[in-house]
Design an enzyme around this catalytic site. Structure first.
Site, PDB file in Angstrom:
ATOM      1  N   HIS A  17      27.219 -62.949  -9.459  1.00  0.00           N
ATOM      2  CA  HIS A  17      26.569 -62.014  -8.531  1.00  0.00           C
ATOM      3  C   HIS A  17      27.439 -60.780  -8.385  1.00  0.00           C
ATOM      4  O   HIS A  17      28.649 -60.889  -8.225  1.00  0.00           O
ATOM      5  CB  HIS A  17      26.380 -62.665  -7.149  1.00  0.00           C
ATOM      6  CG  HIS A  17      25.771 -61.735  -6.159  1.00  0.00           C
ATOM      7  ND1 HIS A  17      24.408 -61.524  -6.083  1.00  0.00           N
ATOM      8  CD2 HIS A  17      26.328 -60.915  -5.238  1.00  0.00           C
ATOM      9  CE1 HIS A  17      24.165 -60.633  -5.140  1.00  0.00           C
ATOM     10  NE2 HIS A  17      25.312 -60.250  -4.604  1.00  0.00           N
ATOM     11  N   ARG A  28      17.983 -57.026  10.166  1.00  0.00           N
ATOM     12  CA  ARG A  28      19.327 -56.437  10.223  1.00  0.00           C
ATOM     13  C   ARG A  28      19.288 -54.962   9.854  1.00  0.00           C
ATOM     14  O   ARG A  28      20.013 -54.137  10.414  1.00  0.00           O
ATOM     15  CB  ARG A  28      20.261 -57.183   9.256  1.00  0.00           C
ATOM     16  CG  ARG A  28      20.648 -58.561   9.742  1.00  0.00           C
ATOM     17  CD  ARG A  28      21.257 -59.387   8.630  1.00  0.00           C
ATOM     18  NE  ARG A  28      22.404 -58.748   8.030  1.00  0.00           N
ATOM     19  CZ  ARG A  28      22.819 -58.935   6.773  1.00  0.00           C
ATOM     20  NH1 ARG A  28      22.180 -59.772   5.972  1.00  0.00           N
ATOM     21  NH2 ARG A  28      23.866 -58.319   6.316  1.00  0.00           N
ATOM     22  N   ASP A  59      16.352 -65.285   4.482  1.00  0.00           N
ATOM     23  CA  ASP A  59      17.152 -64.098   4.186  1.00  0.00           C
ATOM     24  C   ASP A  59      16.284 -62.846   4.163  1.00  0.00           C
ATOM     25  O   ASP A  59      16.689 -61.797   4.658  1.00  0.00           O
ATOM     26  CB  ASP A  59      17.883 -64.274   2.850  1.00  0.00           C
ATOM     27  CG  ASP A  59      18.683 -63.029   2.507  1.00  0.00           C
ATOM     28  OD1 ASP A  59      19.563 -62.665   3.313  1.00  0.00           O
ATOM     29  OD2 ASP A  59      18.409 -62.394   1.478  1.00  0.00           O
ATOM     30  N   LYS A  90      21.298 -67.269  -1.657  1.00  0.00           N
ATOM     31  CA  LYS A  90      20.410 -67.039  -2.807  1.00  0.00           C
ATOM     32  C   LYS A  90      20.963 -67.717  -4.059  1.00  0.00           C
ATOM     33  O   LYS A  90      20.223 -68.236  -4.884  1.00  0.00           O
ATOM     34  CB  LYS A  90      20.223 -65.533  -3.010  1.00  0.00           C
ATOM     35  CG  LYS A  90      19.301 -64.954  -1.924  1.00  0.00           C
ATOM     36  CD  LYS A  90      19.181 -63.458  -1.975  1.00  0.00           C
ATOM     37  CE  LYS A  90      20.321 -62.789  -1.310  1.00  0.00           C
ATOM     38  NZ  LYS A  90      20.159 -61.412  -0.890  1.00  0.00           N
ATOM     39  N   SER A 114      24.017 -64.357   3.283  1.00  0.00           N
ATOM     40  CA  SER A 114      22.835 -63.839   2.595  1.00  0.00           C
ATOM     41  C   SER A 114      23.010 -63.961   1.073  1.00  0.00           C
ATOM     42  O   SER A 114      22.136 -64.474   0.365  1.00  0.00           O
ATOM     43  CB  SER A 114      22.634 -62.376   3.029  1.00  0.00           C
ATOM     44  OG  SER A 114      21.858 -61.663   2.130  1.00  0.00           O
TER      45      SER A 114
HETATM   46  N1  URA Z   1      23.315 -57.949  -0.349  1.00  0.00           N
HETATM   47  C1  URA Z   1      22.700 -59.087   0.067  1.00  0.00           C
HETATM   48  O1  URA Z   1      22.136 -59.842  -0.733  1.00  0.00           O
HETATM   49  N2  URA Z   1      22.722 -59.352   1.404  1.00  0.00           N
HETATM   50  C2  URA Z   1      23.334 -58.562   2.299  1.00  0.00           C
HETATM   51  O2  URA Z   1      23.327 -58.883   3.465  1.00  0.00           O
HETATM   52  C3  URA Z   1      23.932 -57.384   1.843  1.00  0.00           C
HETATM   53  C4  URA Z   1      23.904 -57.103   0.502  1.00  0.00           C
END
Ligand code: URA
Length: 433
Positions: A82, A168, A161, A187, A183
């Site tokens: 990621h 947010r 999320d 994933k 977050s």
């Molecule tokens: N990228 C994400 O996947 N989540 C966040 O909260 C910020 C950046």
């Protein structure tokens, strides 16, 4: 349990239990907890933070809030990578076939670009015919047969999320390390990863502008991974200037194609070798970073990474004819920004270049805006290079005259020249395990 009590507990610096966190996440996804209470809770976390165990519980509760990919039906140890997002970051496209060619299978879900940062799914969409959506069975079959598949994140992966991030975004609670870390990690976990390599960027073009903040985020995510039994390694890499020389979609795919032929830019290839070696470690294929580096580099030199890329693109319906001929359609209107004076390139600001690329049409200003896959930028020079007055520094590609005019003004502001050779930030600052 009452949500108001849990908001107060966090507001006063308490540590929430597993049951309390699950009550909140489930209640929110099921519509029993309203946005106003969830916003207050997110703000309490913003100010009070969370301990590692709480963040790990939050991550797991979010990961389990929707569909999960069960990769245990396939053989192999799955490793995901990621990136926290950058400009010109095409590492997934180059790295995945390298790692898959070493025998570590990749079953990846990626996102689209937003704002000044690009997204892998948009880049892949620039290959004619490439399908970014596959049925679950097709996806798993391709991973089994080819060892590599990359698809767009499906609708019901981590709905908690999606809902929380949208909230947010409008409540000033995006820049909270526990919320960002949970977050991102939720994933990866929902997508079935057993090993996770995180490329946490810092610098002007990154989500975290300072090395200190990036380090804190990286440590938090590595801590979640450890708590949840995933081999997790983070690299802190600089995003002061774009990665590689191409920024856009089709233009980045072309750069990857050249890199697969051994003609890639040094920074991009160097980062992919490092991340690839760490993925082999997380995939328990090698124990030692040097051995990992040797194996991933060999896939570039012996053509196995290129073979894997071809198999992967064909399996997802992509037509390689144009790439085989060394091209992909780029936007028709072009302009070259040349150096007004001789000097060293002091800076090619990643955030400004990312913004320029969006203005040219290569990126999205809002979630649903259309993008121009042929638009983008090519950097002839990078930080630390000498340039003679009148020599090209960057090339702009777009499809509309007004975008070219606006882009031109931004191009002038993105490049800084000066007489002294600048000290360049090393691309990789640290590895956190
Ligand atoms: N990228 C994400 O996947 N989540 C966040 O909260 C910020 C950046």
């Amino acid at each position: 349990m009452r949500m108001v009590d849990l908001i107060e507990k966090k507001r006063d610096g308490g540590i929430l239990s597993r049951e309390e966190i699950r009550f909140i996440i489930q209640g929110y996804v099921e519509g029993q907890i309203p946005d106003y209470q969830m916003s207050a809770w997110a703000m309490a976390i913003y100010f009070r933070g969370m301990v590692t165990e709480e963040i790990a519980e939050l991550t797991l509760a979010m990961a389990e809030s929707g569909d999960e990919i069960d990769l245990s039906v396939l053989e192999g140890r799955f490793v995901d990578k990621h990136s926290t997002g950058g400009v010109g970051d095409k590492t997934t496209l180059l790295l995945s076939p390298m790692v898959a060619a070493c025998g570590v299978p990749i079953a990846k879900m990626s996102g689209r670009g937003l704002g000044h940062t690009g997204g892998t799914i948009d880049k892949l969409s620039a290959i004619p015919g490439f399908k970014v959506e596959l049925e679950r069975e097709e996806f798993l079959r391709q991973v089994k047969d080819v060892g590599l598949a990359v698809i767009a994140q499906s609708g019901n992966i981590v709905p908690a999320d999606k809902m929380l991030y949208a909230l947010r975004d409008v409540t000033g609670t995006v820049p909270s390390i526990p919320l960002i870390a949970s977050s991102v990690m939720s994933k990866k976990i929902a997508a079935g990863a057993q090993g996770i390599v995180l490329d946490v960027k810092f610098g002007s073009g990154a989500f975290m502008s300072t090395l200190e903040n990036a380090r804190e985020l990286a440590k938090t995510m590595v801590g979640i991974g450890k708590t949840l039994g995933r081999d997790t390694i983070a690299v802190l890499s600089a995003m002061e200037q774009p990665l590689g020389n191409a920024i856009g979609n089709a233009i980045e795919v072309l750069e990857v194609w050249k890199a697969l032929q051994g003609k890639g830019p040094q920074d991009l290839v160097g980062l992919c070798i490092e991340l690839g070696a760490l993925m082999l470690i997380a995939g328990r294929k090698v124990n030692d970073i040097d051995e990992g580096r040797g194996q991933v580099l060999a896939t570039l030199e012996n053509g196995q990474a290129m073979t894997k890329f071809r198999e992967f693109v064909r399996a997802q319906g992509g037509d390689l004819t144009a790439l085989e001929q060394g091209s992909l359609p780029l936007a028709p209107l072009r302009a070259t920004y040349c150096a007004p004076i001789s000097g060293y390139v002091q800076q090619i600001d990643a955030r400004k270049i990312g913004h320029l690329s969006m203005v040219l049409g290569a990126g999205r200003a809002a979630k649903n805006s259309e993008i121009d896959l042929g638009a983008g930028i090519y950097l002839h020079k990078k930080q630390g290079n000498w340039v003679e007055a009148g020599e090209p520094v960057l090339e702009l590609y777009t499809s509309a005259e007004n975008k070219l005019a606006e882009g031109w003004k931004l191009a002038e502001k993105s490049v800084l020249l000066g007489p002294d050779k600048p000290v360049c930030t090393p691309l990789i600052a640290e590895v956190i395990r």
